[in-house]
Design a protein around this motif. Structure first.
Motif, PDB file in Angstrom:
ATOM      1  N   SER B 109       0.883  -1.163   0.000  1.00 52.88           N
ATOM      2  CA  SER B 109       0.000   0.000   0.000  1.00 52.88           C
ATOM      3  C   SER B 109       0.919   1.209   0.000  1.00 52.88           C
ATOM      4  N   ILE B 171     -13.966  -2.751   3.997  1.00 51.48           N
ATOM      5  CA  ILE B 171     -12.710  -2.058   4.313  1.00 51.48           C
ATOM      6  C   ILE B 171     -12.893  -1.359   5.657  1.00 51.48           C
ATOM      7  N   HIS B 173     -12.054   1.465   7.671  1.00 54.52           N
ATOM      8  CA  HIS B 173     -11.492   2.736   7.214  1.00 54.52           C
ATOM      9  C   HIS B 173     -12.117   3.848   8.046  1.00 54.52           C
ATOM     10  N   TYR B 175     -12.236   7.008   7.839  1.00 54.04           N
ATOM     11  CA  TYR B 175     -12.608   8.284   7.215  1.00 54.04           C
ATOM     12  C   TYR B 175     -13.722   8.079   6.189  1.00 54.04           C
ATOM     13  N   ALA B 177     -16.765   6.916   6.124  1.00 51.36           N
ATOM     14  CA  ALA B 177     -17.245   5.536   6.053  1.00 51.36           C
ATOM     15  C   ALA B 177     -18.562   5.405   6.806  1.00 51.36           C
ATOM     16  N   GLY B 193      -6.134  -1.260   6.260  1.00 47.66           N
ATOM     17  CA  GLY B 193      -5.010  -0.490   5.714  1.00 47.66           C
ATOM     18  C   GLY B 193      -3.835  -0.399   6.674  1.00 47.66           C
ATOM     19  N   GLY B 197      -3.877   4.726   7.204  1.00 45.48           N
ATOM     20  CA  GLY B 197      -4.981   4.334   6.329  1.00 45.48           C
ATOM     21  C   GLY B 197      -4.577   4.122   4.875  1.00 45.48           C
ATOM     22  N   PHE B 198      -5.428   3.442   4.128  1.00 45.03           N
ATOM     23  CA  PHE B 198      -5.279   3.374   2.672  1.00 45.03           C
ATOM     24  C   PHE B 198      -5.418   4.797   2.127  1.00 45.03           C
ATOM     25  N   VAL B 203      -8.598   3.115  -1.714  1.00 44.98           N
ATOM     26  CA  VAL B 203      -9.988   2.885  -1.308  1.00 44.98           C
ATOM     27  C   VAL B 203     -10.869   2.806  -2.558  1.00 44.98           C
ATOM     28  N   ALA B 213     -16.575   0.687   2.642  1.00 39.13           N
ATOM     29  CA  ALA B 213     -15.808   1.181   3.794  1.00 39.13           C
ATOM     30  C   ALA B 213     -16.706   1.327   5.017  1.00 39.13           C
ATOM     31  N   HIS B 215     -16.479   2.286   9.541  1.00 38.29           N
ATOM     32  CA  HIS B 215     -15.637   2.699  10.663  1.00 38.29           C
ATOM     33  C   HIS B 215     -16.117   2.001  11.925  1.00 38.29           C
TER      34      HIS B 215
END
Lengths: 238, 238
Positions: B109, B171, B173, B175, B177, B193, B197-198, B203, B213, B215
């Motif tokens: 990544s 995913i 994630h 942010y 999400a 990730g 993060g990715f 993403v 995604a 959270h």
């Protein structure tokens, strides 16, 4: 560091701070900010918001701060944890601060090695540092409180009933236990034993004051893994 | 070590094993067993049960083994994880083995430091050791499989669609999400990730092949904490 945690005494005026310590080095060397860049900031035990980089030198960074958001809600959980070995303690204190636990009692238990109580990681300044790292990671501002209780029986008999009063009182215990209770927002007192678990006598003492044992599934997890696994499952809304 | 993990070649007859290695030392020095004591044992990739200590010397322990229980059900999850830094990788491989994940892809990544790919902890014998420690901790017998994928784009475009086919593709994630999906037994492909993060491009590439995604709440957790928190919340029945 997803949040720069500010102290009252970092402020040089109502909305300006100057940082020269670890946070400055992180902002300069990890975030690699330039003039005008924005950082996420929060005031210790206070509001969150943004800061704009107004100046940066070899020695300090000047930020203009705008704090507009109330602190993230605390997890409605008090953690009663048998003192882990020092290396694990260090990571656990950071993790529980990151996850939003605000009251932590480290207690003795039959399987806690006496030497663990003399680790430097229990010194207030070290604990403060670990808690701040946790808050900076997760984006929280409110410091947890740590309480040390070196005697199991007097703590459980004399102090714990009042702590656990009007809360759901649970023991994470992989042996002879029920399934993990459903997620709720209910205030919870969560007891987690040492590696190897609380001994039968300790579980009985906790049960005698209203605690209920539960397991996380068919696998026995290390304390370090069981803590995030349990908190995440009990409190999905946080 | 909550389970002594046995290999086929530890057996000296149908139901007798002799151990001389790390497991022997652990049984002798940590469990401090005596003749006639019972230990929880499991055959690698096979059944679980009990063993009775028939003899113990300075050099070896002889166990009489009775395997009666099928292996613990595997978590219905394939983990796609951006390669963590070595110290964290070590703990994570042990943790995911303990939690019952059986398929793990370590991928590249943007935020994965290239040097991480040369850590000795990715050598097959090291990975095997970490997986076994995880299984011995949690009481599982089936070894996970580890796959290394050093190129993000070809992996996601050419290989991941088949891996994620007919599974819930998620995913973790923090942010932009949605909230963490409900617990289910549904087969799941879970992408996590690196620290930080990715990146948006990654993403998007994952979303383009059907990943969603989510959270875990308002706090941003370290990868090491997010993994048990996510697995525990998605799969409470394991």
């Amino acid at each position: 560091m997803n949040l720069v945690l500010l102290n009252e005494n970092d402020f040089t005026s109502t909305d300006r701070v100057t940082l020269t310590d670890r946070r400055f080095h992180h902002i300069k060397n990890v975030h690699k900010v330039s003039l005008g860049d924005t950082l996420r900031v929060g005031l210790l035990d206070g509001f969150l918001g943004e800061a704009v980089v107004e100046a940066i030198s070899e020695h300090e960074v000047l930020l203009r701060v705008n704090l507009t958001e109330p602190p993230v809600p605390a997890l409605p959980a008090t953690l009663i944890l048998a003192l882990p070995r020092p290396k694990m303690l260090k990571r656990i204190l950071e993790t529980v601060a990151a996850m939003g636990v605000k009251e932590i009692y480290l207690i003795n238990s039959y399987r806690v090695d006496k030497s663990y109580w003399s680790t430097p990681w229990l010194k207030p300044e070290k604990v403060d540092e670990l808690f701040r790292l946790g808050l900076e990671q997760s984006g929280d501002t409110r410091l947890p409180k740590l309480h040390l209780r070196k005697r199991f029986k007097p703590f459980v008999e004399d102090e714990l009933p009042a702590i656990a009063a009007d809360t759901r009182a649970l023991i994470a215990h992989p042996y002879n236990a029920s399934a993990c209770p459903a997620a709720t927002d209910e205030p919870t007192t969560l007891a987690i034993g040492p590696e190897g678990g609380f001994i039968a006598y300790e579980v009985e003492k906790l049960e005698a004051i209203g605690f209920t044992a539960f397991h996380l599934g068919r696998r026995i997890l290390r304390v370090e893994t069981a803590i995030p696994a349990t908190l995440s499952r009990l409190f999905p809304a946080y």
